[in-house]
Design an enzyme around this catalytic site. Structure first.
Site, PDB file in Angstrom:
ATOM      1  N   ILE A  36     -26.720  -0.754  20.453  1.00  0.00           N
ATOM      2  CA  ILE A  36     -25.498  -1.562  20.545  1.00  0.00           C
ATOM      3  C   ILE A  36     -25.813  -3.036  20.771  1.00  0.00           C
ATOM      4  O   ILE A  36     -24.911  -3.864  20.851  1.00  0.00           O
ATOM      5  CB  ILE A  36     -24.576  -1.054  21.670  1.00  0.00           C
ATOM      6  N   GLY A  37     -27.088  -3.384  20.857  1.00  0.00           N
ATOM      7  CA  GLY A  37     -27.471  -4.783  21.030  1.00  0.00           C
ATOM      8  C   GLY A  37     -28.978  -4.916  21.074  1.00  0.00           C
ATOM      9  O   GLY A  37     -29.689  -3.991  21.459  1.00  0.00           O
ATOM     10  N   ASP A  38     -29.476  -6.073  20.645  1.00  0.00           N
ATOM     11  CA  ASP A  38     -30.910  -6.337  20.748  1.00  0.00           C
ATOM     12  C   ASP A  38     -31.138  -7.837  20.808  1.00  0.00           C
ATOM     13  O   ASP A  38     -30.244  -8.637  20.555  1.00  0.00           O
ATOM     14  CB  ASP A  38     -31.690  -5.714  19.584  1.00  0.00           C
ATOM     15  N   GLY A  39     -32.357  -8.203  21.172  1.00  0.00           N
ATOM     16  CA  GLY A  39     -32.700  -9.611  21.307  1.00  0.00           C
ATOM     17  C   GLY A  39     -34.144  -9.748  21.735  1.00  0.00           C
ATOM     18  O   GLY A  39     -34.930  -8.791  21.677  1.00  0.00           O
ATOM     19  N   GLY A  40     -34.507 -10.959  22.194  1.00  0.00           N
ATOM     20  CA  GLY A  40     -35.873 -11.206  22.611  1.00  0.00           C
ATOM     21  C   GLY A  40     -36.273 -10.423  23.838  1.00  0.00           C
ATOM     22  O   GLY A  40     -37.460 -10.218  24.100  1.00  0.00           O
ATOM     23  N   TYR A  41     -35.282  -9.958  24.617  1.00  0.00           N
ATOM     24  CA  TYR A  41     -35.560  -9.218  25.849  1.00  0.00           C
ATOM     25  C   TYR A  41     -35.866  -7.749  25.583  1.00  0.00           C
ATOM     26  O   TYR A  41     -36.538  -7.085  26.366  1.00  0.00           O
ATOM     27  CB  TYR A  41     -34.351  -9.299  26.779  1.00  0.00           C
ATOM     28  N   GLY A  42     -35.327  -7.201  24.487  1.00  0.00           N
ATOM     29  CA  GLY A  42     -35.465  -5.778  24.218  1.00  0.00           C
ATOM     30  C   GLY A  42     -34.270  -5.251  23.450  1.00  0.00           C
ATOM     31  O   GLY A  42     -33.607  -5.995  22.724  1.00  0.00           O
ATOM     32  N   ASP A  74     -26.884 -17.921  32.005  1.00  0.00           N
ATOM     33  CA  ASP A  74     -26.598 -17.646  30.596  1.00  0.00           C
ATOM     34  C   ASP A  74     -25.160 -17.167  30.416  1.00  0.00           C
ATOM     35  O   ASP A  74     -24.898 -16.183  29.729  1.00  0.00           O
ATOM     36  CB  ASP A  74     -27.579 -16.604  30.051  1.00  0.00           C
ATOM     37  N   LYS A 107     -30.883  -0.467  28.782  1.00  0.00           N
ATOM     38  CA  LYS A 107     -31.564  -1.683  28.336  1.00  0.00           C
ATOM     39  C   LYS A 107     -33.071  -1.445  28.395  1.00  0.00           C
ATOM     40  O   LYS A 107     -33.662  -1.379  29.469  1.00  0.00           O
ATOM     41  CB  LYS A 107     -31.164  -2.864  29.225  1.00  0.00           C
TER      42      LYS A 107
END
Length: 484
Positions: free
Chosen positions: A172-178, A292, A194
């Site tokens: 349901i989501g992703d990015g530089g963090y994982g 953020d 997460k």
């Protein structure tokens, strides 16, 4: 010679012959050596068996600072004693706690944010009960052995089962963090898992930051951290699942039904977000600076309550403390100018970011949009220009079916402009912002009006009567941003 040896061994010493003494000493030495050998062997077996009983996932969790306590948002000021922290009534107004708790009770969610029940009397007054309301825990039905005092300890297998082996269909989501996965625990509770990327130990750092920032805080407008997983190199955080998208999606019509938020829903979401930030900044020690705040990090539940998420960049600060960093973190368009230019970070950085979110909610525009004409690229600067030209009515999101009243628009605009003041010390505290958004009047302090009158050499008695046109002009004058 043989008879001489026999004579020697047959000599009497304290009633014992010499050979008897030698046999006794050798036997004692043998017994001691045997006992030591047996003890060492037993100890090795015990250590092996205990290590086999403890899986890799049962590592010692990272320590959480003891000063981060679980503090309820509606705790009464008496619990603060004389520690100098402002009471809730000081922060949100005298009537706000009752109003907030009653509303939460009606929504069936008061157990998550209030330590005291407010009971209505027949005469309309209310009293507080020290018995907290309780609601079923989302962790009910799960094994108790993994409760360690600051969240539920999940195994890797638990979360593999919950997320269908971390299926791509569950992302349901992703990015530089994982990557964030939707999942369901064995007791049926929906969760967001997460999974942090382990790049050069970054997962451990991100894990520690989020746990320290949100592990022990409770507020109905903060996404709740339910637990975590530490197994081998895996670092995962398990949050409550918020099922209705985020503010950015609802402002752009990117939700399932391509609908847009009404003005009333936008204000409700913004007020909830403001109160959550006020709680992080002013009600706990050390305070938490999110770093953020943006529309995509404000999740929305099915009752259109807001929940701040993603504490991966959060910073813990002591009272009246600031932090200077050479590495500015955050999202372009939301970062406060003093933080971007000098690395100076404090709670006023979050206030600026919230002001940008306010402007997004009013206009429906992105903070930075290079597809627009040059004067309109940067939302903050464009809006200041429109207000100075007294064109405030033109900034309202065209996707709103019912426009806000003139007074509601002015109130929200003025609040936003105060939040994005280029001088951080002039920005209001988030508790003040919450009051401004809830107030039926313009958020102009009486002292400010008096000071302006005194600077102009006038008094209240000498002010000439004004007609409605004069009033409107004065109110638009109040909307002009300072230093802008």
């Amino acid at each position: 010679m043989g008879s001489g040896l026999n004579d020697t061994l047959s000599r009497n010493y304290n009633g014992l012959e010499l050979w008897e003494i030698i046999v006794i000493v050798l036997s004692a030495i043998f017994v001691v050596v045997l006992a030591i050998s047996l003890w060492l062997t037993f100890r090795r077996k015990t250590s092996r068996s205990s290590s086999n009983l403890i899986p890799v996932s049962r590592q010692i969790p990272p320590s959480v600072p003891e000063e981060i306590k679980e503090i309820r948002v509606d705790e009464v000021s008496s619990s603060n004693g004389g520690n100098g922290y402002p009471s809730i009534s000081e922060k949100f107004g005298d009537k706000e706690p009752e109003k907030g708790i009653k509303a939460e009770s009606e929504n069936g969610d008061s157990s998550r944010s209030g330590s005291f029940n407010h009971l209505e009397k027949k005469d309309g007054s209310s009293v507080s009960s020290a018995n907290p309301l309780t609601a079923p825990s989302p962790l009910s039905g799960l094994p108790e052995f993994s409760h360690l005092g600051w969240g539920h300890w999940f195994t890797l297998r638990d979360l593999q089962m919950a997320t269908n082996q971390f299926s791509r269909d569950n992302i349901i989501g992703d990015g530089g963090y994982g990557v964030v996965y939707r999942g369901n625990l064995v007791n049926g509770t929906p969760v967001a898992v997460k999974k942090l990327l382990n790049n050069l130990g970054q997962a451990d750092k991100d894990f520690r930051v989020e746990v320290e920032a949100i592990g022990h805080v409770r507020h109905k407008n903060l996404v709740r951290l339910l637990g975590y997983c530490m197994e081998g190199t895996q670092r995962m955080l398990v949050y409550e699942y918020v099922n209705n998208g985020n503010l950015e999606q609802w402002l752009r019509g990117d939700n399932q039904n391509h609908e847009y938020l009404t003005w009333e829903a936008r204000v409700k979401i913004l007020i909830g977000t403001a109160k959550a930030l006020a709680y992080l900044h002013e009600a706990i020690e050390p305070k938490v600076v999110h770093r953020d705040i943006k529309s995509s990090n404000i999740l929305i539940d099915d009752k259109f309550n807001s929940k701040i998420s993603d504490f991966g960049l959060a910073k813990l600060l002591g009272a009246d403390k600031s932090f200077i960093t050479t590495r500015v973190m955050g999202t372009f368009g939301y970062v406060a100018p003093e933080y971007a230019n000098s690395g100076l970070l404090n709670e006023k950085s979050d206030v600026y970011s919230f002001g940008v979110v306010l402007l997004e909610a009013i206009t429906g525009r992105y903070p930075v949009d290079y597809a627009r004409p040059p004067p309109e690229v940067h939302l903050v600067e464009w809006l200041k220009m429109m207000v100075q030209q007294r064109r405030s009515e033109e900034v309202v999101d065209p996707n709103l079916e019912t426009k806000p009243s003139t007074s509601a628009l002015k109130r929200t605009l003025l609040t936003a402009l105060r939040c994005v003041d280029p001088m951080s010390e002039k920005r209001p505290r988030m508790s003040q912002v919450a009051r401004m958004l809830e107030s039926e009047e313009y958020p102009i302090a009486r002292e400010d009006r008096r000071r302006r009158r005194s600077q102009n050499g006038t008094t209240r008695d000498s002010d000439p009567p004004r007609n409605s046109t004069d009033t409107d002009k004065s109110e638009y004058h109040d909307l002009k941003p300072e230093g802008g």
